[in-house]
Design an enzyme around this catalytic site. Structure first.
Site, PDB file in Angstrom:
ATOM      1  N   GLY A  85      72.242  76.097 -15.973  1.00 22.08           N
ATOM      2  CA  GLY A  85      72.704  75.972 -16.722  1.00 22.08           C
ATOM      3  C   GLY A  85      72.777  76.884 -18.114  1.00 22.08           C
ATOM      4  N   GLU A 137      67.098  90.614  -7.651  1.00 22.11           N
ATOM      5  CA  GLU A 137      67.319  90.378  -6.182  1.00 22.11           C
ATOM      6  C   GLU A 137      67.978  91.900  -6.072  1.00 22.11           C
ATOM      7  OE1 GLU A 137      68.243  88.115  -3.762  1.00 22.11           O
ATOM      8  OE2 GLU A 137      65.897  87.975  -5.217  1.00 22.11           O
TER       9      GLU A 137
HETATM   10  C1  LIG Z   1      82.745  79.134  -9.409  1.00 16.96           C
HETATM   11  C2  LIG Z   1      81.553  79.690 -10.436  1.00 16.96           C
HETATM   12  C3  LIG Z   1      80.426  79.325 -11.160  1.00 16.96           C
HETATM   13  C4  LIG Z   1      79.654  79.295 -11.184  1.00 16.96           C
HETATM   14  N1  LIG Z   1      78.776  79.137 -11.254  1.00 16.96           N
HETATM   15  C5  LIG Z   1      77.310  78.906 -12.613  1.00 16.96           C
HETATM   16  C6  LIG Z   1      76.645  77.986 -12.415  1.00 16.96           C
HETATM   17  O1  LIG Z   1      75.838  77.241 -11.934  1.00 16.96           O
HETATM   18  N2  LIG Z   1      76.156  78.361 -13.645  1.00 16.96           N
HETATM   19  C7  LIG Z   1      76.382  79.141 -15.043  1.00 16.96           C
HETATM   20  O2  LIG Z   1      75.386  79.216 -15.275  1.00 16.96           O
HETATM   21  N3  LIG Z   1      77.403  79.757 -14.397  1.00 16.96           N
HETATM   22  C8  LIG Z   1      78.227  80.060 -13.458  1.00 16.96           C
HETATM   23  N4  LIG Z   1      79.788  80.129 -13.834  1.00 16.96           N
HETATM   24  C9  LIG Z   1      79.558  80.710 -14.676  1.00 16.96           C
HETATM   25  C10 LIG Z   1      79.883  82.457 -14.507  1.00 16.96           C
HETATM   26  O3  LIG Z   1      78.878  83.118 -14.804  1.00 16.96           O
HETATM   27  C11 LIG Z   1      80.970  82.889 -15.642  1.00 16.96           C
HETATM   28  O4  LIG Z   1      82.696  82.551 -14.857  1.00 16.96           O
HETATM   29  C12 LIG Z   1      80.950  84.441 -15.938  1.00 16.96           C
HETATM   30  O5  LIG Z   1      80.183  84.414 -16.566  1.00 16.96           O
HETATM   31  C13 LIG Z   1      82.644  84.596 -17.025  1.00 16.96           C
HETATM   32  O6  LIG Z   1      82.378  84.095 -17.857  1.00 16.96           O
HETATM   33  P1  LIG Z   1      83.955  83.534 -18.212  1.00 16.96           P
HETATM   34  O7  LIG Z   1      84.204  82.710 -17.170  1.00 16.96           O
HETATM   35  O8  LIG Z   1      83.256  82.756 -19.262  1.00 16.96           O
HETATM   36  O9  LIG Z   1      84.754  84.792 -18.622  1.00 16.96           O
HETATM   37  P2  LIG Z   1      85.300  85.645 -19.608  1.00 16.96           P
HETATM   38  O10 LIG Z   1      83.671  86.227 -19.869  1.00 16.96           O
HETATM   39  O11 LIG Z   1      85.876  85.234 -20.906  1.00 16.96           O
HETATM   40  O12 LIG Z   1      85.800  87.172 -18.723  1.00 16.96           O
HETATM   41  C14 LIG Z   1      87.203  86.904 -18.495  1.00 16.96           C
HETATM   42  C15 LIG Z   1      87.384  88.724 -17.703  1.00 16.96           C
HETATM   43  O13 LIG Z   1      87.537  89.958 -18.766  1.00 16.96           O
HETATM   44  C16 LIG Z   1      86.245  90.424 -18.946  1.00 16.96           C
HETATM   45  N5  LIG Z   1      85.997  90.705 -20.067  1.00 16.96           N
HETATM   46  C17 LIG Z   1      84.846  89.918 -20.368  1.00 16.96           C
HETATM   47  N6  LIG Z   1      83.585  90.770 -21.329  1.00 16.96           N
HETATM   48  C18 LIG Z   1      84.040  91.465 -21.035  1.00 16.96           C
HETATM   49  C19 LIG Z   1      83.622  93.247 -21.162  1.00 16.96           C
HETATM   50  N7  LIG Z   1      82.599  93.334 -22.184  1.00 16.96           N
HETATM   51  N8  LIG Z   1      84.922  93.626 -20.835  1.00 16.96           N
HETATM   52  C20 LIG Z   1      85.098  93.907 -19.886  1.00 16.96           C
HETATM   53  N9  LIG Z   1      85.273  93.353 -19.526  1.00 16.96           N
HETATM   54  C21 LIG Z   1      85.003  91.854 -19.830  1.00 16.96           C
HETATM   55  C22 LIG Z   1      85.915  89.214 -17.229  1.00 16.96           C
HETATM   56  O14 LIG Z   1      84.814  90.300 -16.374  1.00 16.96           O
HETATM   57  C23 LIG Z   1      86.475  88.653 -16.286  1.00 16.96           C
HETATM   58  O15 LIG Z   1      87.235  88.927 -16.181  1.00 16.96           O
HETATM   59  C24 LIG Z   1      80.385  79.926 -11.932  1.00 16.96           C
HETATM   60  C25 LIG Z   1      81.982  80.249 -12.292  1.00 16.96           C
HETATM   61  C26 LIG Z   1      82.387  80.453 -11.312  1.00 16.96           C
HETATM   62  C27 LIG Z   1      84.197  80.327 -11.251  1.00 16.96           C
END
Ligand SMILES: Cc1cc2nc3c(=O)[nH]c(=O)nc-3n(C[C@H](O)[C@H](O)[C@H](O)COP(=O)(O)OP(=O)(O)OC[C@H]3O[C@@H](n4cnc5c(N)ncnc54)[C@H](O)[C@@H]3O)c2cc1C
Lengths: 381, 377
Positions: B127, B244
């Protein structure tokens, strides 16, 4: 499984790097060397010989150092780092490995001894006009009259063919198959038209007219397989050279991004640019892994495995060198286009390497032909 | 430099291969090989089989079930497991919270949780992410306020993978709103059966349900469920996300998928198309480069410090993984519109795998790491 170099190999690298940086760390010196004939520094070549760098892969009884291809590849990487114009891979790797593979004991001692000592420059005259990277001869023919042989036809491009003291010539044998011959550079019937190449190197078009030729090894034997392995050896060596080049091209680019100011800030403030540099690093790391592996395969000595590894490293290096070379120029902007600034010459040399012994498309085609023959690749097998 | 594995490593490899291909249920391995979804029971069964043999958590400290293997041996373990289509131990348990508890947890927490985490008697979920805290994880808002010895937790987590199966969730919560955002975060372990915890499914583009929203409404969490110190959560999270170096790049499973794609292309005659043959040859070569790079990383890691190229493995590993699922869609061709069979599963698998470059530190985040920490940009 181990990708680290031994202390001895590191020491060799330090020695070679010391020598080469003294000669070429100032890029202007490299430009001077490539402008004058024969396109490289004869003096430096002699120093490389003194250091033992030209003798590394050859057996001690042949006048070599009895080291191996890993050591040879260390030198090739250093040659790449300063894009030294000295014809290392083609002389030591291609000509040397051919003579070592098929020469008689006397020929080996004489020719490999001379290469090792830096006394004679030996070039392989194999390419023929209108062909692309075949391990056999097509239009250059060998004729036999009693014990004496002659060769006829045109070889081009022959890297350092005009300067070479001795040529290893591939030619179609009277009975078919490809034979190998030693031809003195200044023998009668050898007409050499040398020219500079785009990256500052030298090549020649060599017309052979009943030129006297000595069979390399036993006469009349088809040497296609030996030629193929020697070409693969050279492919892996120039891949090492390319790794050295790409490392430096990337460093130059990141240094530039950190120092060049536009819009009141250094360029590394712009993520659009740093991400492209990060992708260059990815290409470099992946190519390095494959080239180091291919070098270990070469050292292990199985021709079929060497052939596959050469194709794989050629493909990887071709893709990486275009990516890194093109981006290096782009991220430098206009200065990257100038001959005075080094980065463009790095890309230029990468392009030459890409086409010396077969480019990525060539390698991919060969790999694609065999792709149905196995399930998955296993580098640990 | 040395091409071959040492005799011991070679033997180790044989031993692993033997174990994975004979001891794990064939039904489970077939399902993995064909890209079918596993049930919770199958995942648990597979992990127990591994754990009973001591192969579920080899990278943990020895006193908690670890094996003291070399990085290379762990690499071999991982690759052979993938090659045999054995589902790997649940990452949330084996790779994430387990090592964290072993490193930062109190003795009570270790004793209470580590054995059950290894055996998957407890199913963990992660989470961390919130609707407004993705890549910028430190801006998370879920609050934990002290009430006597307990914490009262309020907020929303999202993207919680397999949260529907989970017994416990390890969370990052804000315990101090008044300091720099990284400095006010703590890690709490939360029993998902506590009053006020609600799991709501999210449907993904492949039609499956693998992620969830998790809502916390005034959930009373006992004070001893804090991991490490108060406000140390960011350090712990970085440890969790960064420790990792084995298995970052899914080489073994991608290799298996690519070999499968090739077999299917052979069966349909598509492999005689030079464009397909070349595309497969290119992919195989990139995968070889990835595998060799992974070997370089594990074989050359110094004193346990991660090799700087680990980000390369994540970045390129997910790209190739995605490219193979894309290839399979193209091999299926019009069959993608079938009602059943492998062709019908190819597109959902391809769509699902788009996630690989988003989670676990998106590929943009990996580029940022390479640019900043490796290239100094
Ligand atoms: C199938 C799936 C399973 C997941 N499982 C878990 C889980 O079990 N537990 C958990 O805690 N989270 C989980 N996640 C969450 C995952 O870690 C986040 O989706 C991830 O950290 C990206 O955040 P966001 O989706 O808010 O995208 P955002 O951060 O909003 O990013 C949107 C886009 O902008 C890019 N971006 C963002 N910041 C920057 C920057 N500074 N410079 C350049 N590009 C940037 C990103 O790479 C992406 O392409 C899961 C996600 C998915 C899709």
């Amino acid at each position: 499984m181990d990708f680290t170099y031994t202390d001895e190999q590191d020491a060799l690298r330090d020695a070679v790097r010391g020598l080469l940086t003294k000669s070429y760390s100032d890029f202007e010196k490299r430009r001077q060397a490539t402008k004058a004939e024969p396109g490289y520094s004869e003096e430096l070549w002699g120093r490389l010989a003194e250091l033992g760098a030209l003798s590394l892969p050859f057996a001690e009884e042949d006048g070599g150092a009895g080291a191996g291809w890993i050591e040879t590849s260390v030198v090739a990487q250093e040659i790449g780092r300063v894009i030294a114009p000295e014809p290392y891979a083609v002389t030591v790797g291609l000509a040397g490995s051919l003579v070592a593979a098929v020469g008689t004991p006397e020929q080996r001692a004489e020719v490999l001894g001379a290469i090792s000592a830096g006394e004679r420059l030996v070039a392989v005259a194999h390419e023929e006009p209108g062909r692309r990277w075949k391990p056999s001869a097509s239009d250059v023919k060998a004729s036999q009259d009693g014990d004496s042989w002659t060769v006829d036809g045109v070889k081009a491009p022959v890297v350092q063919g005009a300067r070479a003291d001795l040529l290893v010539v591939s030619a179609v044998l009277p009975e078919g198959g490809t034979g190998l011959f030693l031809v003195e550079g200044d023998a009668e019937g050898v007409q050499r038209e040398g020219h500079p190449t785009f990256e500052g190197g030298r090549a020649a078009r060599i017309t052979l007219t009943a030129a006297r030729a000595t069979p390399l090894g036993e006469a009349g034997v088809n040497r296609t397989a030996a030629l193929a392995t020697a070409l693969d050896t050279a492919r892996i060596l120039v891949a090492n050279e390319a790794i050295g080049i790409m490392e430096v091209a990337l460093t130059m680019t990141t240094d530039y991004l950190k120092s060049r100011k536009q819009f009141g800030v250094t360029l590394n403030t712009f993520q659009a640019l740093t991400f492209r540099a990060a992708d260059m690093y990815v290409s470099l790391e992946l190519a390095t892994s494959v080239v180091q592996w291919a070098t270990m395969v070469l050292e292990a000595g199985d021709p079929a495995a060497i052939s596959a590894a050469a194709r794989r490293s050629t493909l990887m290096v071709s893709r990486a060198s275009r990516h890194i070379g093109q981006e290096a120029i782009q991220l430098h902007g206009g200065i990257g286009m100038t001959a005075e600034y080094a980065v463009g010459s790095y890309t230029s040399r990468l392009t030459a390497i890409d086409h010396l012994f077969g480019d990525g498309t060539f390698a991919a085609g060969a790999l694609a032909d065999g792709v149905a023959g196995y399930d998955a690749l296993d580098p640990l097998a | 430099m040395q091409l071959e594995l040492s005799e011991q490593d070679q033997e180790f490899r044989t031993q692993m291969r033997e174990f994975f291909t004979t001891k794990v249920s064939p039904e489970i391995r077939d399902a993995v090989a064909e890209g079918r979804e596993l049930t919770k029971e199958q995942i648990v069964e597979a992990q127990r089989t591994l754990n009973d043999a001591g192969y579920a958590v080899p990278h943990w400290p020895v006193e908690w079930g670890g094996q003291a293997w070399s990085d290379l041996q762990r690499h071999i373990w991982n690759e052979e497991m993938m090659a045999a289509a054995v589902p790997p131990p649940l990452a949330f348990n084996a790779s994430m919270i387990g090592p964290v508890l072993a490193q930062f947890g109190s003795q009570e927490l270790k004793e209470r949780f580590l054995p059950a985490t290894a055996s998957l008697d407890i199913w963990w979920s992660q989470g961390f992410s919130e609707p407004d805290a993705g890549s910028d994880l430190a801006s998370l808002r879920t609050r934990a306020v002290k009430d006597g010895d307990d914490w009262i937790v309020t907020g929303q987590k999202t993207w919680t993978t397999l949260g529907q199966h989970a017994d416990w969730i390890f969370t990052l919560v804000r315990t101090d709103p008044d300091v720099k955002k990284q400095a006010g975060i703590s890690m709490l372990l939360i029993d998902m059966t506590l009053p006020g915890v609600e799991v709501r499914p999210i449907e993904l583009i492949d039609g499956g349900h693998e992620v969830n929203e998790v809502w916390f409404t005034d959930v009373r969490v006992p004070g001893d469920m804090l991991v490490g110190e108060v406000n140390q959560g960011w350090t712990i999270a970085k440890f969790l996300l960064g420790n990792e170096r084995v298995g970052v790049a899914p080489v073994g499973s991608t290799k298996r998928s690519l070999a499968r794609a090739k077999r299917l292309a052979t069966e349909s005659g598509l492999l005689s198309d030079p464009l397909y043959a070349a595309r497969i040859a290119e992919l195989e070569n990139q995968l070889l480069a990835l595998e060799l790079t992974a070997l370089r990383v594990v074989a050359n890691s110094h004193n346990g410090a991660p090799h700087p190229a680990s980000s390369v493995l994540k970045l390129k590993g997910t790209e190739i993984q995605q490219a193979v699922t894309e290839l399979l869609v193209d091999v299926a061709g019009p069959g993608v519109l079938n009602g059943d069979g492998w062709e019908s599963r190819a597109t959902p698998a391809y769509l699902n795998m788009r996630k690989a470059s988003i989670y676990g530190g998106s590929n943009e985040v990996q580029r940022q790491i390479i640019a900043k920490t490796i290239l100094g940009l």
